[in-house]
Design a protein around this motif. Structure first.
Motif, short mmCIF file in Angstrom:
data_model
loop_
_atom_site.label_atom_id
_atom_site.label_comp_id
_atom_site.label_asym_id
_atom_site.label_seq_id
_atom_site.Cartn_x
_atom_site.Cartn_y
_atom_site.Cartn_z
N SER A 1 0.82 -1.21 0.00
CA SER A 1 0.00 0.00 0.00
C SER A 1 0.86 1.26 0.00
CB SER A 1 -0.93 0.00 1.22
OG SER A 1 -0.19 0.01 2.42
N LYS B 1 3.52 1.79 -1.77
CA LYS B 1 4.20 2.04 -3.03
C LYS B 1 3.64 3.27 -3.75
CE LYS B 1 5.58 -2.78 -3.77
NZ LYS B 1 5.44 -3.99 -4.62
N ASN B 2 2.35 3.55 -3.50
CA ASN B 2 1.73 4.77 -4.03
C ASN B 2 1.41 5.67 -2.84
OD1 ASN B 2 0.02 6.76 -5.13
ND2 ASN B 2 -0.64 5.38 -6.76
N ARG C 1 1.01 8.91 -2.31
CA ARG C 1 -0.03 9.94 -2.37
C ARG C 1 -1.42 9.32 -2.22
NH1 ARG C 1 -0.13 13.42 -7.71
NH2 ARG C 1 2.06 13.66 -7.09
N PHE C 2 -1.67 8.21 -2.90
CA PHE C 2 -2.96 7.54 -2.82
C PHE C 2 -3.21 7.02 -1.40
CE2 PHE C 2 -5.72 3.82 -3.04
CZ PHE C 2 -6.76 4.27 -3.83
N THR C 3 -2.18 6.41 -0.81
CA THR C 3 -2.32 5.85 0.53
C THR C 3 -2.61 6.93 1.56
OG1 THR C 3 -0.87 3.98 0.02
CG2 THR C 3 -1.17 4.52 2.35
N ASN D 1 -8.81 1.28 -10.98
CA ASN D 1 -7.56 0.57 -10.76
C ASN D 1 -7.77 -0.44 -9.64
OD1 ASN D 1 -4.94 -0.28 -10.28
ND2 ASN D 1 -4.05 1.75 -10.54
N LEU E 1 -4.69 -1.28 -7.48
CA LEU E 1 -4.38 -0.26 -6.49
C LEU E 1 -5.34 -0.36 -5.30
CD1 LEU E 1 -2.73 2.22 -5.67
CD2 LEU E 1 -4.34 3.62 -6.99
N THR F 1 -4.32 -3.13 -2.96
CA THR F 1 -3.15 -2.91 -2.10
C THR F 1 -3.51 -2.15 -0.82
OG1 THR F 1 -2.55 -0.81 -3.21
CG2 THR F 1 -1.59 -2.86 -4.08
N CYS G 1 -5.18 15.86 -6.12
CA CYS G 1 -4.02 14.96 -6.11
C CYS G 1 -3.58 14.58 -7.52
CB CYS G 1 -4.34 13.70 -5.31
SG CYS G 1 -4.54 13.97 -3.55
N PHE H 1 -4.96 12.52 -9.64
CA PHE H 1 -5.06 11.10 -9.94
C PHE H 1 -5.62 10.91 -11.35
CE2 PHE H 1 -5.92 10.20 -5.17
CZ PHE H 1 -4.56 10.14 -4.92
N ASP I 1 -7.33 5.74 -10.98
CA ASP I 1 -7.02 5.92 -9.56
C ASP I 1 -8.10 6.73 -8.85
OD1 ASP I 1 -4.77 4.61 -10.36
OD2 ASP I 1 -3.34 6.17 -9.77
#
Length: 322
Positions: A59, A61-62, A64-66, A121, A124, A127, A250, A252, A256
């Protein structure tokens, strides 16, 4: 998506009706509550088995998303849920607590289905799933004490005991089981694929047992359930708009953005319901609030998936015309 998953809302509703019917027989009503906790432990054990907790590191690895997802799910949403409860449910402590429990537990299963429907995604979204699970297990007692403790319904020691029995023990057993099975991957995959329908079955039976044991009390308070419809609908509408805004800020991409929207919208009522039925056995309206959740949520998520597809078409059309 299995046949049982497709008809999840209908199965839950039928479980409620069956439980209310069986509650008319004293031989059933007197002992039905004895089956609730074992069924919920079994449901959560199998549910946790199917969640790749060991992949929680993915989780991050991305980043900004996390970060955006964690802040939305575990900071903004609990505060917003408390505000809605304060405005609409202040005079009804059981509905207040049930609503809080429903809204502070992000989904760990069916949101992936709707993410796929909206062409988001899915990888994503997957994760972030283990992180959502761990955080909600750890934070749910804290949220209950912060946002529900003042209602006078929560005993801290009993709540901690219920969390330990219903959540922590199945989680640890699932982790141990997966550690043993990981040495034989082909056996693990075969076992997990055959277990996928059992969480729904166990949850449905637990709902039957709960409504059989508390049916008469629930039927006397059905008018109160109308009071939670507005805050539930407001939650989804407002959080959808905020999710769109945050995802745009963000930057995305569409896929995403879909994942972010559905990860922050979908709620995990089975886990909250497990706690409600064990921590508040004499407050069935709390559990009933959590049963209503998926009856409303699944159709709403289906509409959101279609709305996201329409928004994508509009964006693509605007790009082609400029």
């Amino acid at each position: 998506m299995s046949l049982l998953e497709k008809f999840y809302s209908i199965i839950i509703l039928l479980s409620v009706v069956l439980g209310l019917g069986l509650g008319n027989f004293m031989i059933v009503a007197n002992d039905a509550d004895l089956f609730i906790v074992p069924l919920l432990i079994g449901m959560l054990y199998i549910t946790f088995l199917q969640i790749p907790i060991e992949d929680i590191k993915d989780s991050f690895k991305n980043i900004r998303f996390t970060y955006a997802t964690v802040i939305m799910n575990f900071v903004w949403t609990p505060l917003f849920a408390w505000l809605l409860a304060y405005i609409f449910l202040a005079e009804h402590p059981a509905l207040w607590i049930g609503f809080i429990m429903l809204m502070v537990t992000p989904c760990t299963d069916w949101y992936l289905i709707f993410t796929g429907m909206a062409r988001g995604n899915v990888a994503l979204s997957t994760t972030i799933l283990p992180l959502n699970l761990i955080l909600q297990v750890l934070l749910l007692p804290l949220y209950l004490l912060l946002f529900g403790g003042a209602k006078g319904t929560i005993e801290i020691s009993f709540l901690v005991e219920c969390v330990l029995i219903v959540l922590i023990i199945p989680l640890l057993l699932a982790f141990i089981t997966k550690s043993i099975l990981s040495k034989k991957k082909h056996i693990e995959d075969k076992i997990l694929s055959n277990l996928s329908i059992f969480p729904i079955i166990f949850l449905s039976l637990a709902i039957v047992a709960m409504f059989a044991s508390q049916g008469s009390l629930l039927l006397n308070h059905l008018d109160l359930l109308l009071k939670i419809l507005i805050p539930i609908l407001l939650f989804f509408v407002v959080n959808f708009m905020i999710g769109q805004k945050v995802a745009s800020q963000c930057q995305f991409p569409y896929e995403d953005k879909v994942s972010f929207n559905l990860t922050t919208l979908a709620r995990n009522s089975p886990i909250a319901l497990a706690i409600a039925m064990t921590a508040f056995p004499n407050q069935p309206l709390i559990a009933l609030t959590l049963v209503i959740g998926p009856l409303l949520e699944l159709p709403i998520l289906a509409l959101v998936a279609q709305l996201l597809l329409l928004l994508r078409k509009r964006e693509d059309k605007e790009k082609h015309t400029t």
